[in-house]
Design a protein around this motif. Structure first.
Motif, PDB file in Angstrom:
ATOM      1  N   MET A   1       0.836  -1.176   0.000  1.00 46.40           N
ATOM      2  CA  MET A   1       0.000   0.000   0.000  1.00 46.40           C
ATOM      3  C   MET A   1       0.890   1.252   0.000  1.00 46.40           C
ATOM      4  O   MET A   1       1.788   1.388   0.823  1.00 46.40           O
ATOM      5  CB  MET A   1      -0.904  -0.022   1.226  1.00 46.40           C
ATOM      6  CG  MET A   1      -1.732   1.221   1.361  1.00 46.40           C
ATOM      7  SD  MET A   1      -2.964   1.120   2.670  1.00 46.40           S
ATOM      8  CE  MET A   1      -2.028   1.699   4.053  1.00 46.40           C
ATOM      9  N   THR A   2       0.623   2.151  -0.919  1.00 41.73           N
ATOM     10  CA  THR A   2       1.348   3.406  -0.999  1.00 41.73           C
ATOM     11  C   THR A   2       0.548   4.490  -0.300  1.00 41.73           C
ATOM     12  O   THR A   2      -0.643   4.650  -0.548  1.00 41.73           O
ATOM     13  CB  THR A   2       1.570   3.817  -2.465  1.00 41.73           C
ATOM     14  OG1 THR A   2       2.285   2.779  -3.120  1.00 41.73           O
ATOM     15  CG2 THR A   2       2.345   5.104  -2.551  1.00 41.73           C
ATOM     16  N   ARG A   3       1.217   5.215   0.566  1.00 45.92           N
ATOM     17  CA  ARG A   3       0.562   6.323   1.252  1.00 45.92           C
ATOM     18  C   ARG A   3       1.119   7.622   0.703  1.00 45.92           C
ATOM     19  O   ARG A   3       2.286   7.710   0.351  1.00 45.92           O
ATOM     20  CB  ARG A   3       0.804   6.227   2.741  1.00 45.92           C
ATOM     21  CG  ARG A   3       0.157   4.979   3.336  1.00 45.92           C
ATOM     22  CD  ARG A   3       0.384   4.897   4.787  1.00 45.92           C
ATOM     23  NE  ARG A   3      -0.252   6.060   5.409  1.00 45.92           N
ATOM     24  CZ  ARG A   3      -0.517   6.158   6.695  1.00 45.92           C
ATOM     25  NH1 ARG A   3      -0.193   5.188   7.501  1.00 45.92           N
ATOM     26  NH2 ARG A   3      -1.083   7.228   7.197  1.00 45.92           N
ATOM     27  N   GLN A   4       0.277   8.626   0.631  1.00 38.71           N
ATOM     28  CA  GLN A   4       0.693   9.907   0.099  1.00 38.71           C
ATOM     29  C   GLN A   4       0.280  11.011   1.067  1.00 38.71           C
ATOM     30  O   GLN A   4      -0.845  11.016   1.567  1.00 38.71           O
ATOM     31  CB  GLN A   4       0.040  10.137  -1.268  1.00 38.71           C
ATOM     32  CG  GLN A   4       0.540  11.363  -1.965  1.00 38.71           C
ATOM     33  CD  GLN A   4      -0.019  11.483  -3.377  1.00 38.71           C
ATOM     34  OE1 GLN A   4      -0.972  10.805  -3.745  1.00 38.71           O
ATOM     35  NE2 GLN A   4       0.575  12.340  -4.163  1.00 38.71           N
ATOM     36  N   LEU A   5       1.188  11.920   1.323  1.00 36.07           N
ATOM     37  CA  LEU A   5       0.926  13.057   2.188  1.00 36.07           C
ATOM     38  C   LEU A   5       0.477  14.230   1.327  1.00 36.07           C
ATOM     39  O   LEU A   5       1.117  14.555   0.323  1.00 36.07           O
ATOM     40  CB  LEU A   5       2.206  13.429   2.950  1.00 36.07           C
ATOM     41  CG  LEU A   5       2.124  14.624   3.885  1.00 36.07           C
ATOM     42  CD1 LEU A   5       1.170  14.333   5.039  1.00 36.07           C
ATOM     43  CD2 LEU A   5       3.523  14.931   4.431  1.00 36.07           C
TER      44      LEU A   5
END
Length: 147
Positions: free
Chosen positions: A1-5
Motif C-alpha cells: 500500500m502506498t501512502r501519500q501526504l
C-alpha cells in the motif's frame, strides 16, 4: 500500500501569529498586496503543496492589536493567483449564511474555469452579530436556519 501526504498552505493575511504584522521587518500592508500573495502561492507551488487556503468571514477584524482590519476578498484574490500559478489548488471560505446560492456558485465556477479546475470551497455557515449587522440584520439567523 502506498501512502501519500497532501500539503495545504493556510495563508492568513499577514501571518498566523496575531501580532506578526507589527514586527519591524514585516509589511503591515501585505494583507492588501497582490504581489505578497503571488510570492506565497508560487513558493507553495514550488514546494509541491497540493493547495492553498484563504479563510474568510463577512466582517472586519475589530482588534488592531491582533490583525490589521480588512483584507482582499478571497475569490477575487484566488482568481488573480490562478493566473500566477499552474498546479496548486485554490481554496476559499465562503459563507452560505450570507450568499445567495446562484451568486456563490457563479463565483466558484468562474474561479474553477479560470484556474483550469483547481477551485475548492470551504463551506461554512456564519454566526455572530457583527456579520449579521453587515447584512442589515439585528441578530444572526438562528442555528437551525443557518444549517
Amino acid at each position: 500500500m502506498t501512502r501519500q501526504l497532501h500539503l495545504n498552505a493556510f495563508l492568513m493575511n499577514t501571518g498566523h501569529h496575531e501580532a506578526s504584522w507589527r514586527l519591524p521587518e514585516s509589511d503591515p500592508y501585505a494583507h492588501t498586496d497582490l504581489s505578497h500573495y503571488v510570492g506565497l502561492a508560487r513558493t507553495a507551488e514550488r514546494g509541491t503543496f497540493d493547495s492553498l487556503f484563504l479563510a474568510d468571514g463577512p466582517q472586519l477584524w475589530n482588534n488592531l492589536a491582533q490583525r490589521p482590519a480588512g483584507a482582499l476578498e478571497p475569490l477575487t484574490l484566488l482568481t488573480a493567483l490562478a493566473t500566477a500559478t499552474e498546479h496548486i489548488g485554490l481554496i476559499a471560505t465562503a459563507s452560505t449564511s450570507y450568499n445567495s446560492p446562484y451568486n456563490l456558485a457563479r463565483r466558484f465556477a468562474s474561479l474553477d474555469i479560470v484556474s483550469g479546475g483547481r477551485a475548492g470551497w470551504n463551506i461554512v455557515t456564519t454566526a455572530g452579530a457583527e456579520a449579521a449587522r453587515n447584512f442589515g440584520l439585528d441578530a444572526e439567523p438562528a442555528h437551525a436556519e443557518r444549517y
